[in-house]
Design a protein around this motif. Structure first.
Motif, PDB file in Angstrom:
ATOM      1  N   THR A  13      31.823  41.143  14.027  1.00  0.00           N
ATOM      2  CA  THR A  13      33.115  41.362  14.668  1.00  0.00           C
ATOM      3  C   THR A  13      33.600  40.024  15.231  1.00  0.00           C
ATOM      4  O   THR A  13      32.834  39.055  15.302  1.00  0.00           O
ATOM      5  N   GLU A  14      34.851  39.932  15.598  1.00  0.00           N
ATOM      6  CA  GLU A  14      35.453  38.678  16.034  1.00  0.00           C
ATOM      7  C   GLU A  14      34.735  38.121  17.274  1.00  0.00           C
ATOM      8  O   GLU A  14      34.597  38.856  18.263  1.00  0.00           O
ATOM      9  N   PRO A  15      34.337  36.847  17.254  1.00  0.00           N
ATOM     10  CA  PRO A  15      33.702  36.279  18.452  1.00  0.00           C
ATOM     11  C   PRO A  15      34.722  36.214  19.591  1.00  0.00           C
ATOM     12  O   PRO A  15      35.813  35.666  19.412  1.00  0.00           O
ATOM     13  N   ASP A  16      34.356  36.789  20.740  1.00  0.00           N
ATOM     14  CA  ASP A  16      35.282  36.887  21.873  1.00  0.00           C
ATOM     15  C   ASP A  16      35.905  35.543  22.244  1.00  0.00           C
ATOM     16  O   ASP A  16      37.098  35.460  22.543  1.00  0.00           O
ATOM     17  N   GLU A  17      35.073  34.473  22.208  1.00  0.00           N
ATOM     18  CA  GLU A  17      35.553  33.186  22.723  1.00  0.00           C
ATOM     19  C   GLU A  17      36.731  32.641  21.918  1.00  0.00           C
ATOM     20  O   GLU A  17      37.570  31.909  22.453  1.00  0.00           O
ATOM     21  N   HIS A  18      36.821  33.043  20.650  1.00  0.00           N
ATOM     22  CA  HIS A  18      37.919  32.516  19.830  1.00  0.00           C
ATOM     23  C   HIS A  18      39.130  33.449  19.791  1.00  0.00           C
ATOM     24  O   HIS A  18      40.149  33.122  19.184  1.00  0.00           O
ATOM     25  N   TYR A  19      38.970  34.643  20.354  1.00  0.00           N
ATOM     26  CA  TYR A  19      40.084  35.603  20.365  1.00  0.00           C
ATOM     27  C   TYR A  19      40.340  36.040  21.817  1.00  0.00           C
ATOM     28  O   TYR A  19      40.223  37.221  22.149  1.00  0.00           O
ATOM     29  N   PRO A  20      40.647  35.076  22.711  1.00  0.00           N
ATOM     30  CA  PRO A  20      40.707  35.389  24.152  1.00  0.00           C
ATOM     31  C   PRO A  20      41.824  36.363  24.503  1.00  0.00           C
ATOM     32  O   PRO A  20      41.757  37.035  25.525  1.00  0.00           O
ATOM     33  N   GLN A  21      42.850  36.458  23.668  1.00  0.00           N
ATOM     34  CA  GLN A  21      43.964  37.348  23.998  1.00  0.00           C
ATOM     35  C   GLN A  21      43.702  38.798  23.553  1.00  0.00           C
ATOM     36  O   GLN A  21      44.523  39.666  23.777  1.00  0.00           O
ATOM     37  N   TRP A  22      42.591  38.994  22.898  1.00  0.00           N
ATOM     38  CA  TRP A  22      42.319  40.323  22.325  1.00  0.00           C
ATOM     39  C   TRP A  22      41.178  40.997  23.065  1.00  0.00           C
ATOM     40  O   TRP A  22      40.136  40.404  23.298  1.00  0.00           O
ATOM     41  N   ARG A  23      41.401  42.261  23.398  1.00  0.00           N
ATOM     42  CA  ARG A  23      40.369  43.034  24.082  1.00  0.00           C
ATOM     43  C   ARG A  23      39.735  44.006  23.080  1.00  0.00           C
ATOM     44  O   ARG A  23      40.439  44.751  22.399  1.00  0.00           O
ATOM     45  N   SER A  65      39.489  43.987   7.223  1.00  0.00           N
ATOM     46  CA  SER A  65      38.058  44.296   7.168  1.00  0.00           C
ATOM     47  C   SER A  65      37.374  43.461   8.254  1.00  0.00           C
ATOM     48  O   SER A  65      38.031  42.717   8.986  1.00  0.00           O
ATOM     49  N   GLN A  66      36.050  43.578   8.347  1.00  0.00           N
ATOM     50  CA  GLN A  66      35.313  42.809   9.352  1.00  0.00           C
ATOM     51  C   GLN A  66      35.329  41.320   8.983  1.00  0.00           C
ATOM     52  O   GLN A  66      35.449  40.962   7.811  1.00  0.00           O
ATOM     53  N   PRO A  67      35.232  40.450   9.980  1.00  0.00           N
ATOM     54  CA  PRO A  67      35.084  39.022   9.667  1.00  0.00           C
ATOM     55  C   PRO A  67      33.659  38.760   9.172  1.00  0.00           C
ATOM     56  O   PRO A  67      32.734  39.509   9.499  1.00  0.00           O
ATOM     57  N   LEU A  68      33.519  37.704   8.368  1.00  0.00           N
ATOM     58  CA  LEU A  68      32.189  37.328   7.877  1.00  0.00           C
ATOM     59  C   LEU A  68      31.678  36.214   8.777  1.00  0.00           C
ATOM     60  O   LEU A  68      32.111  35.064   8.676  1.00  0.00           O
ATOM     61  N   ILE A  69      30.822  36.590   9.696  1.00  0.00           N
ATOM     62  CA  ILE A  69      30.394  35.651  10.733  1.00  0.00           C
ATOM     63  C   ILE A  69      29.103  34.973  10.274  1.00  0.00           C
ATOM     64  O   ILE A  69      27.999  35.448  10.563  1.00  0.00           O
ATOM     65  N   ILE A  70      29.227  33.891   9.511  1.00  0.00           N
ATOM     66  CA  ILE A  70      28.035  33.177   9.059  1.00  0.00           C
ATOM     67  C   ILE A  70      27.891  31.926   9.927  1.00  0.00           C
ATOM     68  O   ILE A  70      28.833  31.128  10.041  1.00  0.00           O
ATOM     69  N   ASN A  71      26.708  31.762  10.519  1.00  0.00           N
ATOM     70  CA  ASN A  71      26.439  30.622  11.402  1.00  0.00           C
ATOM     71  C   ASN A  71      27.501  30.488  12.498  1.00  0.00           C
ATOM     72  O   ASN A  71      27.910  29.380  12.835  1.00  0.00           O
ATOM     73  N   ASN A  72      27.937  31.622  12.988  1.00  0.00           N
ATOM     74  CA  ASN A  72      28.917  31.618  14.085  1.00  0.00           C
ATOM     75  C   ASN A  72      30.188  30.819  13.807  1.00  0.00           C
ATOM     76  O   ASN A  72      30.840  30.339  14.725  1.00  0.00           O
ATOM     77  N   ARG A  73      30.512  30.667  12.561  1.00  0.00           N
ATOM     78  CA  ARG A  73      31.715  29.902  12.244  1.00  0.00           C
ATOM     79  C   ARG A  73      32.958  30.661  12.720  1.00  0.00           C
ATOM     80  O   ARG A  73      32.948  31.875  12.831  1.00  0.00           O
ATOM     81  N   ARG A  74      34.009  29.939  12.997  1.00  0.00           N
ATOM     82  CA  ARG A  74      35.267  30.545  13.352  1.00  0.00           C
ATOM     83  C   ARG A  74      36.283  30.268  12.247  1.00  0.00           C
ATOM     84  O   ARG A  74      36.027  29.485  11.333  1.00  0.00           O
ATOM     85  N   CYS A  75      37.415  30.961  12.317  1.00  0.00           N
ATOM     86  CA  CYS A  75      38.450  30.735  11.311  1.00  0.00           C
ATOM     87  C   CYS A  75      39.783  30.641  12.019  1.00  0.00           C
ATOM     88  O   CYS A  75      40.350  31.636  12.467  1.00  0.00           O
ATOM     89  N   ARG A  76      40.281  29.412  12.106  1.00  0.00           N
ATOM     90  CA  ARG A  76      41.520  29.200  12.855  1.00  0.00           C
ATOM     91  C   ARG A  76      42.713  29.866  12.181  1.00  0.00           C
ATOM     92  O   ARG A  76      43.666  30.292  12.844  1.00  0.00           O
ATOM     93  N   ALA A  77      42.640  29.993  10.862  1.00  0.00           N
ATOM     94  CA  ALA A  77      43.735  30.653  10.137  1.00  0.00           C
ATOM     95  C   ALA A  77      43.829  32.116  10.550  1.00  0.00           C
ATOM     96  O   ALA A  77      44.917  32.654  10.828  1.00  0.00           O
ATOM     97  N   ASP A  78      42.667  32.778  10.621  1.00  0.00           N
ATOM     98  CA  ASP A  78      42.618  34.180  11.034  1.00  0.00           C
ATOM     99  C   ASP A  78      43.155  34.332  12.451  1.00  0.00           C
ATOM    100  O   ASP A  78      43.972  35.219  12.743  1.00  0.00           O
ATOM    101  N   GLU A  79      42.698  33.442  13.340  1.00  0.00           N
ATOM    102  CA  GLU A  79      43.164  33.474  14.732  1.00  0.00           C
ATOM    103  C   GLU A  79      44.668  33.262  14.797  1.00  0.00           C
ATOM    104  O   GLU A  79      45.379  33.930  15.558  1.00  0.00           O
ATOM    105  N   LYS A  80      45.145  32.349  13.953  1.00  0.00           N
ATOM    106  CA  LYS A  80      46.579  32.031  13.957  1.00  0.00           C
ATOM    107  C   LYS A  80      47.396  33.281  13.569  1.00  0.00           C
ATOM    108  O   LYS A  80      48.405  33.597  14.213  1.00  0.00           O
TER     109      LYS A  80
END
Lengths: 569, 569
Positions: free
Chosen positions: B255-265, B207-222
């Motif tokens: 949607t996923e913040p680009d800066e934390h998902y650099p390998q994904w287009r 599903s979509q990420p829950l982007i509250i206060n621009n937080r990131r989730c390293r687990a999701d990225e991992k």
């Protein structure tokens, strides 16, 4: 006829062909009197053999600027089979030569210079298609009765130039009456029999009467009333709207005056766009094909373009009119006269579709050929004039229109709704469409029997029917799910029931090889079924044979043993 | 659950049923807890057995004036299988009673009172469909490798209420990471595997990420980066438009913040109307069906109504998005994550169609069932909510939408373009459509595995798969022209290629018995082919046998004769 004068570049290497569903092919282009040939001399790459006659329009797009081009260019060939091809040619001189050749050779004036007069089949003709559908054969049953005769009044085509030399007429009607009625009808097309239904009701067709100074024609009335008998009522199916009839009246045409045809009830069918023959039908089809060819369309745009082309509405209106005619004949047992203006477009369309609905014979291979021979060819549908140009050309005139294609599409609609009731596949209809526009066969040449007689078509060309009825060709066109159906087939004419004939109109746009594979698999099943059946019979016979031999041997053995025992004793 | 309280008139004579393609039937109406039965007790007239659950809406039209009617009236039953039926009832009291019963019984609140909990099959279940498509079975090959494991972190459905209890995850990802990623995603739907292509590229959905206060989730990225490896790039297929993503962001989604998902287009696919789930999809389909049901339409009106319904555009957009996904996987070997908002509608649609395109298994009977089990059922598509009401109802809410029907229609489009590549006929898809809305089977009950576990579906109901996989049912759904095709099937998505699924949408409007007959004839051919083959084998064996016996006898005879000669000598 010397073609060489039109061919400045007969052979050219390094031409690149772009066509549907294949990679560009680099090959040698040959321009012959009748064909354009592109050969790559590579295995697995088919040669292109294109009849010049099949080119609807050739467009040239030079490379570089328009005023001073030196690098050749691209020829776009838009063909009458709806295909669009592209040839890239490197040298400007050759590019212009080839363009001029195609332009000239695809627009030859005289039918006598067309390919059918030069083509010689590589096979023996078992049955000559030119003589297959004679009046005597087609109406043998009626002629055997005492009510009909063959009149030769038109033997020199002076009574009606577009009818055949021999005409089937009621015995009760003499040649003077026919002559008088022919004088009263547009182009001499007096009422003739299209079809006699099993209940005795008849379907007649003619052209419009020529109503000058409100004159009447007792001969015409006599002919029509003869078909009704006393006290019976018939229908006059006027394929035009009242408005169009009024417009035709102003030009000396019109419709039968009610007061002189009291037993006939007039029904208007609004097929103006077809009856009118002012290029409207071809415009419709052009718009329709433009929408089909634009594959970048979104569904809503594509739909609205198909919609505004009106092609589907024309199909619906035609089916509607034909169903009405068929119902009057079948349910009411009423006789019917159909006509529009010249009795050639909307008229033939309605009478022939009504027959496909009612008459199971018309749904067989031979029956469909006979229907086209009777109604369209002997009926004087001007193929040469109507099919001169098609939907891509910009040199069209108003006498060109695809009424015959509309007929084939309507048959296709019936086939779609009653897939088991036709002996042939819709591929057969596509073949008929193609050969009606360009062909190695002479069948669709000329405008009428008079033309074909003058050109000696029967002697000098091969008939399409001779080709189609060869067993190997025929087999491939047989419908594997055919089950003879003696009943009328009443189609749904609701808009949702109409099928866009993608098999024909989209075949160069969408790759249909997978659909064809499915069809081939079904064909193979049918062939296997036949083979297996004969194999089972053969094996059974062998088994029976061997059983018999075995019993004989057994008896022999018994005898020998008895003898043996006797001997020993 | 006591149904009797809702049934004031359990039995009523003289009710007249009007339905598609048959004359009105005068019979006895019986109202049972789950069915409406109309029986004429005449031979050749089939009884009507209608599940109350299949009624989308019942409308009452009293005879006479509205305020003071005494003469009964007509009930219009608009069904979820798209059929429209009409019951004429003579007495007003009974008319109102029957209306109230259908109204009540077709809108029962608790799934536990539905027919699947009462239905007992009359046949033995060979293979229980409820346990047919387990995670272990479906991903046996992956689990056999060292890269994947089954996590039970969701065993009480607390991590993701709409996922299954057991989840396939990479071995390299531990349960804590999953938990963290689930917290970051809407409804806990963290990225999971949909499909692993033969080249190793994976298709993931979430599903979509829950982007509250621009937080990131390293687990999701991992998790996501794990599937890529170092230096590789993947695609984030966002099924929504940038505008809709922005609107969702305002509500805590995004949607996923680009800066934390650099390998994904990121690629946007405009499936807003599907992803949105605000009733738009059902509105589209309603407009489409309204156009289909209006058989008096002219082709231009019908076309413009189909056009404005947008249904075909939705199909085109879906196929487009799925083709894009399939191409990235197949041609680029790139891994892909697909999501919209909740990861339930546009997401499942795209991931499952991409699999039908790429994976030949999904084009077999068992493979299609497995795909639906994996992606839609275990994937938590809320069938109970989405399928509560259908296109005829006026009591719809925005959570009801026919995404699953759109999926089936897209499969149908592929089937239409590649008729030999599917083991099943499109009739199979129609059966799936029907049972997903109303059924005697429990397969499509509830919204997710948690629901189905709570209701003890596996113990208390029969599975649709158990029924469909019975040999006699299965045989009738097999495609006679099927030829296993190991390749991807790349559909044309041009508007001209789209097929209006008349077999489903027009089946109560246009009589399709002739098309069915054609299909049956092909089925018969296949059956005959099989029978004939075994007959030929049997006959050959008999023949061989007899030949052997014959030779033996011949030898015997020779011996006897020699002996005979010896004796005589």
């Amino acid at each position: 006829m010397e073609f060489a004068v039109h061919i400045a570049t007969p052979k050219l290497d390094g031409v690149i062909l772009h066509g549907p569903f294949h990679e560009p092919v680099d090959g040698t282009l040959c321009v012959s009197g009748h064909h354009l040939i592109l050969s790559s001399r590579k295995e697995h790459v088919q040669e292109l053999w294109l009849l010049h006659q099949s080119v609807d329009i050739v467009e040239k797009r030079p490379n570089g600027t328009n005023s001073n081009y030196q690098n050749g260019g691209t020829l776009i060939l838009k063909c009458k089979d709806l295909r669009i091809l592209q040839l890239d040619i490197g040298s400007t001189e050759e590019f212009l030569n080839v363009y001029a050749s195609i332009e000239r050779l695809s627009n030859l004036d005289s039918p006598l210079s067309l390919y059918p007069f030069f083509y010689r089949p590589m096979y023996n003709i078992i049955e000559d298609g030119h003589t297959l559908f004679s009046l005597e054969m087609e109406f043998a049953k009626l002629l055997a009765s005492d009510d009909w005769r063959i009149s030769t009044i038109n033997k020199d085509y002076s009574v009606c130039p577009t009818y055949s030399a021999n005409l089937l007429v009621p015995k009760a009607i003499d040649d003077e009456t026919i002559l008088a009625a022919a004088n009263f009808r547009d182009g001499g097309r007096f009422p003739v029999l299209s079809y006699r239904h099993e209940n005795g009701a008849v379907l007649l067709r003619s052209s419009q009467p020529l109503i000058i100074n409100n004159r009447r024609c007792r001969a015409d009335e006599k002919i029509l009333n003869h078909f009704l008998g006393i006290n019976k009522k018939g229908y006059l199916i006027e394929t035009r709207s009242p408005n169009m009839v009024a417009a035709c009246k102003a030009k000396g045409g019109g419709t039968e005056p009610d007061e002189h045809y009291p037993q006939w009830r007039r029904i208007y069918k609004n097929l103006d766009r077809i009856a009118n023959c002012k290029g409207l039908l071809l415009d419709s089809f052009q718009k329709f094909m433009d929408a089909c060819n634009d594959t970048n369309c979104t569904p809503d745009k594509w739909i609205s373009r198909v919609d505004s082309s009106n092609w589907l509405t024309l199909i619906q209106n035609t089916l509607n009119a034909a169903c009405f005619v068929a119902q009057c004949l079948d349910k009411e047992g009423a006789s019917i006269l159909v006509h529009g203006s010249h009795g050639m477009d909307s008229t033939l369309l309605v009478t022939s579709i009504a027959q496909v609905i009612l008459n199971p014979d018309c749904r067989t291979v031979r029956g469909l050929q006979a229907l086209i021979a009777r109604e369209w060819l002997q009926g004087g549908y001007p193929f040469q004039t109507r099919h001169g140009k098609f939907c891509y050309s910009n040199m069209r005139n108003k006498n060109q229109q695809p009424t015959f294609l509309l007929f084939l599409d309507c048959v296709q609609q019936l086939h779609y709704q009653f897939p088991c009731s036709f002996e042939f596949t819709t591929q057969m209809l596509i073949i008929l469409f193609e050969h009606s526009y360009f062909s190695q066969f002479g069948t669709f040449l000329g405008n009428c029997d008079a033309d074909r007689e003058k050109m000696e078509i029967a002697r000098k060309t091969t008939s399409l029917w001779s080709y189609l009825n060869r067993p190997d060709i025929l087999t491939s066109l047989l419908n594997p799910v055919y089950e003879p159906n003696k009943c009328a087939i009443w189609p749904s004419v609701a808009a949702v029931s109409l099928n866009i004939w993608g098999e024909l109109y989209h075949r160069w746009i969408i790759d249909q090889s997978h659909q064809k594979k499915a069809m081939n698999r079904i064909h193979t099943l049918v062939q296997n079924d036949k083979k297996m059946r004969s194999k089972v019979i053969k094996l059974r016979n062998e088994l029976l044979d061997l059983h018999r031999k075995y019993s004989q041997l057994n008896e022999e053995l018994d005898d020998t043993e008895i003898q043996n025992v006797g001997n020993q004793a």
